[in-house]
Enzyme design. Structure first.
Site, mmCIF file in Angstrom:
data_model
loop_
_atom_site.group_PDB
_atom_site.id
_atom_site.type_symbol
_atom_site.label_atom_id
_atom_site.label_comp_id
_atom_site.label_asym_id
_atom_site.label_seq_id
_atom_site.Cartn_x
_atom_site.Cartn_y
_atom_site.Cartn_z
ATOM 1 N N ASN A 111 48.432 42.120 30.269
ATOM 2 C CA ASN A 111 47.533 43.142 29.766
ATOM 3 C C ASN A 111 46.507 42.603 28.766
ATOM 4 O O ASN A 111 45.513 43.271 28.489
ATOM 5 C CB ASN A 111 48.373 44.240 29.097
ATOM 6 C CG ASN A 111 47.545 45.268 28.399
ATOM 7 O OD1 ASN A 111 46.862 46.069 29.034
ATOM 8 N ND2 ASN A 111 47.582 45.265 27.067
ATOM 9 N N TYR A 175 32.575 41.225 31.686
ATOM 10 C CA TYR A 175 33.752 42.089 31.788
ATOM 11 C C TYR A 175 33.966 42.537 33.236
ATOM 12 O O TYR A 175 35.074 42.457 33.765
ATOM 13 C CB TYR A 175 33.578 43.300 30.877
ATOM 14 C CG TYR A 175 34.792 44.196 30.809
ATOM 15 C CD1 TYR A 175 35.909 43.822 30.057
ATOM 16 C CD2 TYR A 175 34.828 45.413 31.483
ATOM 17 C CE1 TYR A 175 37.023 44.632 29.989
ATOM 18 C CE2 TYR A 175 35.943 46.231 31.413
ATOM 19 C CZ TYR A 175 37.031 45.841 30.667
ATOM 20 O OH TYR A 175 38.147 46.650 30.605
ATOM 21 N N LYS A 179 37.167 41.462 35.622
ATOM 22 C CA LYS A 179 38.075 42.506 36.104
ATOM 23 C C LYS A 179 38.087 42.582 37.630
ATOM 24 O O LYS A 179 39.125 42.893 38.232
ATOM 25 C CB LYS A 179 37.719 43.854 35.478
ATOM 26 C CG LYS A 179 37.988 43.914 33.974
ATOM 27 C CD LYS A 179 39.445 43.591 33.634
ATOM 28 C CE LYS A 179 39.746 43.720 32.166
ATOM 29 N NZ LYS A 179 41.171 43.449 31.827
ATOM 30 N N ILE A 208 40.196 54.912 28.250
ATOM 31 C CA ILE A 208 41.472 55.167 27.594
ATOM 32 C C ILE A 208 41.281 55.126 26.081
ATOM 33 O O ILE A 208 40.541 54.294 25.560
ATOM 34 C CB ILE A 208 42.533 54.118 28.008
ATOM 35 C CG1 ILE A 208 42.604 54.013 29.535
ATOM 36 C CG2 ILE A 208 43.895 54.468 27.417
ATOM 37 C CD1 ILE A 208 43.004 55.288 30.254
#
Length: 270
Positions: A111, A175, A179, A208
């Site tokens: 993570n 990013y 990903k 989130i």
């Protein structure tokens, strides 16, 4: 510690106890990177609540220690090991420590990651740092975890990607690229280790509410914009991602591998 005290302690760190209670991971060992806060902390806590012994890892020592304390105060078993996932040697040492303390490794949640919302990701140093942590770091972890799991008959690995690993974003090239790479690595690992009883999946969270988004979400105007990105009209909670990670590791997902599980409140279909 009484149940009331546990609940108060949990609320202090914004962890909800509703996760981790529907799974039985007694006798299992889970390793979570980036577990000093947010999604990693919620996942580590959930594994602890489910009976697993938890190896909490982060570069943030204070955050990692707080996560371990949280798990122990709620009756779980955990240790903290500092690790920079961009360092292959450090990752190998992390997994070796998990084996030394607990004798095996059954689950890995990779993570650890960074985002550079306000940085120029076209600059090579920014690009290289994002790549080394978000993608190469996941590779280091997968390689070391799978090596340990092969010694004990199998296991499950869950990587953290993002909805930006499936779509585009005009402001975060590094990013987005990393990903997307995590999704590709996940699919590769699923094929590579399928015959050795190791399942590899990834979660693709939307917006989130974590420390990573706090700076933006603290502005009411920006928060409203983030909430409006999803048809459900709110930001997701770390526990909602943790629930998916535990499911992917559980026997309930025994026929699931190579899958990027989208958890985004409907943002990618809006």
């Amino acid at each position: 510690m009484t149940n009331v005290c546990v609940i108060l302690y949990v609320k202090k760190y914004a962890i909800q106890e509703r996760i981790g209670m529907n799974y039985d991971f007694d006798g299992k060992v889970a390793l979570i990177t980036g577990a000093g806060s947010g999604i990693g902390r919620a996942t580590a806590f959930a594994f602890g609540q489910s009976g697993a012994s938890v190896v909490v890892s982060d570069v943030n020592v204070q955050g990692g220690d707080e996560t371990v304390d949280l798990i122990k105060q709620a009756g779980g078993n955990a240790i903290f090991v500092k690790c920079d996932v961009s360092d292959a040697g450090a990752v190998n040492a992390l997994v070796a420590q998990a084996i030394k303390v607990y004798g095996q490794l059954d689950y890995g949640h990779n993570n650890a990651g960074i985002t550079n919302i306000q940085a120029d990701e076209w600059k090579e140093d920014v690009w290289d740092r994002a790549l080394s942590i978000n993608l190469t770091g996941v590779m280091h972890c997968m390689r070391a975890e799978a090596g340990a799991m092969l010694q004990s008959g199998g296991g499950a690995i869950v990587n953290t990607s993002s909805i930006n690993g499936l779509t585009g974003n005009p402001s975060q090239p590094a990013y987005v690229a990393t990903k997307h790479g995590v999704v590709g690595l996940t699919r590769h690992g699923a094929l590579k280790w399928a015959k050795q009883n190791i399942r590899v999946n990834c979660v693709c969270p939307g917006v989130i509410e974590t420390a990573m988004t706090e700076a933006v979400a603290s502005n009411p105007q920006y928060r409203a914009a983030m909430e409006n990105m999803t048809p459900l009209g709110r930001m997701g909670q770390p526990e909602e991602i943790a629930s998916a990670v535990l499911w992917l590791c559980s026997d309930q997902a025994s026929f699931v591998t190579g899958h990027p599980l989208v958890i985004d409140g409907g943002a990618t279909v809006a």
